[in-house]
Design a protein around this motif. Structure first.
Motif, PDB file in Angstrom:
ATOM      1  N   MET A 118      46.493 -13.080 -16.863  1.00  0.00           N
ATOM      2  CA  MET A 118      46.475 -13.517 -15.471  1.00  0.00           C
ATOM      3  C   MET A 118      45.830 -12.448 -14.597  1.00  0.00           C
ATOM      4  O   MET A 118      44.986 -12.736 -13.747  1.00  0.00           O
ATOM      5  N   ALA A 119      46.241 -11.183 -14.807  1.00  0.00           N
ATOM      6  CA  ALA A 119      45.717 -10.088 -13.981  1.00  0.00           C
ATOM      7  C   ALA A 119      44.203  -9.932 -14.167  1.00  0.00           C
ATOM      8  O   ALA A 119      43.501  -9.510 -13.250  1.00  0.00           O
ATOM      9  N   PHE A 120      43.724 -10.287 -15.343  1.00  0.00           N
ATOM     10  CA  PHE A 120      42.288 -10.173 -15.605  1.00  0.00           C
ATOM     11  C   PHE A 120      41.538 -11.403 -15.112  1.00  0.00           C
ATOM     12  O   PHE A 120      40.359 -11.573 -15.404  1.00  0.00           O
ATOM     13  N   GLY A 121      42.251 -12.286 -14.415  1.00  0.00           N
ATOM     14  CA  GLY A 121      41.602 -13.487 -13.908  1.00  0.00           C
ATOM     15  C   GLY A 121      41.360 -14.528 -14.978  1.00  0.00           C
ATOM     16  O   GLY A 121      40.525 -15.415 -14.810  1.00  0.00           O
ATOM     17  N   ASP A 166      35.285   0.966 -12.082  1.00  0.00           N
ATOM     18  CA  ASP A 166      36.218   1.020 -10.943  1.00  0.00           C
ATOM     19  C   ASP A 166      36.301  -0.278 -10.157  1.00  0.00           C
ATOM     20  O   ASP A 166      37.388  -0.675  -9.734  1.00  0.00           O
ATOM     21  N   GLU A 167      35.118  -0.945  -9.906  1.00  0.00           N
ATOM     22  CA  GLU A 167      35.221  -2.171  -9.083  1.00  0.00           C
ATOM     23  C   GLU A 167      36.027  -3.229  -9.805  1.00  0.00           C
ATOM     24  O   GLU A 167      36.763  -4.002  -9.180  1.00  0.00           O
ATOM     25  N   ALA A 187      43.910  -6.207  -7.265  1.00  0.00           N
ATOM     26  CA  ALA A 187      44.036  -7.130  -6.133  1.00  0.00           C
ATOM     27  C   ALA A 187      44.766  -8.399  -6.583  1.00  0.00           C
ATOM     28  O   ALA A 187      45.625  -8.923  -5.862  1.00  0.00           O
ATOM     29  N   ILE A 188      44.447  -8.867  -7.790  1.00  0.00           N
ATOM     30  CA  ILE A 188      45.134 -10.062  -8.307  1.00  0.00           C
ATOM     31  C   ILE A 188      46.621  -9.752  -8.487  1.00  0.00           C
ATOM     32  O   ILE A 188      47.491 -10.541  -8.093  1.00  0.00           O
ATOM     33  N   VAL A 189      46.917  -8.607  -9.057  1.00  0.00           N
ATOM     34  CA  VAL A 189      48.319  -8.219  -9.266  1.00  0.00           C
ATOM     35  C   VAL A 189      49.058  -8.166  -7.941  1.00  0.00           C
ATOM     36  O   VAL A 189      50.191  -8.637  -7.811  1.00  0.00           O
ATOM     37  N   GLU A 190      48.406  -7.640  -6.929  1.00  0.00           N
ATOM     38  CA  GLU A 190      49.020  -7.497  -5.598  1.00  0.00           C
ATOM     39  C   GLU A 190      49.472  -8.850  -5.048  1.00  0.00           C
ATOM     40  O   GLU A 190      50.492  -8.939  -4.372  1.00  0.00           O
TER      41      GLU A 190
END
Lengths: 327, 122
Positions: free
Chosen positions: B54-57, B102-103, B110-113
């Motif tokens: 999920m965090a990796f989209g 880094d990007e 950002a997804i985790v947030e």
């Protein structure tokens, strides 16, 4: 709350209660073993609709399609009509007792000859059944052979319904139903230069023996470290056999450990898993096999992982003891 | 666009490489590992894998409700922002160890947030 229909009984299963627990709560006679989804003794079939997917974990695709499930890990989501899987599905062959001899004060070695050919991976286990219907899981200690002989190391536990019977009553020549081999704690012949760390307590040696023999037979070239532990020397066995194996195969290393207070000559003092983890500091790239006492197995699984072993390279077979329920 | 983040990171292969490292960091962190006491390791690793996907989209089945319900018993035991930050931090250092750009790390974090409020039951 779901209503479970089992044979002529109707039982209400409370939320968060497993189907097995609901039946046992109502004192219904039902076979079970590990209560953890491993031994498959509580295998049942749902007659009307598919059972919850989680209750089918570990079953073969053919079993899943036929709506088989494991009662001990089934939390019903709706009313269910279920029946026990029948014997021919569970016990696929009979075996005759060839030999029975003590390995130490508590452990007997049992050799059975199966009437039908049985294919298994060393390290797997089968369920054996007593005449009164009670069955228990035991790991196979040998490797597949033309004579279809299976070898078991059975520790007699106080009050152990199967083990006491096996020790005191079972005779050479008697026949026992044997189930299909189960479990995923076995050797896979890939990455043959990988280090193998095998840790066992008590009769946990049985599956590890099978795995080691299999690995050596398949020319595993990486280092193979076996550590066998018990409270004291009396709890160990096959000590000379393992020493001989170590002399025959330069990549096989054997350490016998005693965790009790009395130091013994030629034995390392301490808990077998601690000694093992100190021996090999970095387990990255290693394959780890853990068999025996559930606490040791679960603790060491985590420790081995934290020391770098990959989750997929850790194989465990906790020897869960079935608590005797009141009948 | 989130599908291409997953692909850029390396898809399921990347998740597999990252899960062990990430889970190891989490279990070795004494400020959060007590939340995992008594949990079945293999089942939890499977959940970590889902989380990372999920965090990796990547494709996943998590809803806000699932995150909320799944962590509710931990919130009762005191799960808070610091713990959330610790876990996110371990994910960041895992990706740094794997030399991820880094990007891309920024996009993952950002997804985790976006799960913070659901995880912490707010």
């Amino acid at each position: 709350m779901s209503e479970i229909t089992f044979k002529s009984h109707k039982v209400t299963c409370h939320p968060d209660e497993t189907l097995l627990d609901a039946l046992l709560r109502e004192k219904i006679d039902v076979q079970f073993g590990c209560k953890a989804g491993s031994c498959h003794t509580c295998l049942m079939k749902s007659s009307d609709q598919p059972p919850p997917a989680e209750a089918q974990e570990g079953l073969k695709p053919t079993q899943k399609q036929q709506n088989y499930f494991l009662a001990c890990i089934c939390k019903p989501e709706q009313d269910m009509t279920v029946s026990p899987a029948n014997d021919s599905e569970q016990f696929i062959t009979k075996a005759t007792v060839l030999e029975k001899q003590p390995l130490n004060n508590d452990v007997i070695q049992l050799k059975l000859k199966c009437h039908d050919s049985i294919s298994f991976k060393p390290g797997q286990f089968v369920n054996l059944k007593k005449p009164d219907g009670l069955s228990r899981s035991y790991s196979v200690a040998n490797t597949p052979n033309e004579d279809n002989i299976l070898e078991f190391h059975i520790r007699s536990l106080p009050g152990g319904q199967f083990s006491q019977w096996a020790k005191n009553e079972l005779e050479v020549g008697e026949q026992i139903p044997v189930s299909e081999p189960k479990g995923d704690c076995f050797y896979i012949p890939e990455r043959q230069d990988q280090g193998l760390l095998l840790i066992g307590t008590g009769t946990g040696l049985a599956p590890l023996l099978g795995i080691i023999k299999d690995a050596l037979a398949q020319q595993h070239s990486g280092p193979i470290h076996l550590l066998h532990g018990s409270r004291n020397k009396k709890g160990l066995y096959h000590i000379d056999e393992m020493k001989t194996l170590a002399e025959q195969y330069p990549n096989f290393h054997y350490t016998a450990c005693v965790s009790g207070e009395m130091p013994e000559k030629d034995f390392e003092q301490g808990r077998v898993n601690e000694i093992a983890l100190n021996k090999i500091n970095d387990l990255k790239g290693w394959r780890v096999y853990l068999c025996g006492h559930p606490e040791m197995v679960n603790d060491t699984k985590k420790q081995a992982f934290l020391k770098g072993a990959s989750m997929q390279d850790i194989f465990s077979d906790p020897f869960l003891v079935t608590q005797n329920e009141e009948k | 666009m989130s599908d291409s983040l997953f692909e850029k990171l390396g898809g399921e292969g990347a998740v597999n490489a990252a899960v062990d490292i990430f889970y190891r960091k989490v279990l070795s962190d004494d400020t959060i590992n007590h939340f995992f006491e008594g949990v079945d390791m293999e089942k939890q690793a499977a959940k970590q894998k889902n989380f990372m996907t999920m965090a990796f989209g990547g494709p996943n089945n998590y809803t806000g409700e699932d995150m909320r319900k799944g962590h509710a018993h931990l919130v009762e035991r005191g799960l808070n922002d610091e713990h959330f930050d610790a876990v996110a931090g371990h994910l960041k250092s895992t990706l740094e160890e794997l030399n991820v750009a880094d990007e891309l790390i920024g996009e993952v974090l950002a997804i985790v947030e976006t799960t913070r409020n659901d995880v912490l039951g707010r």
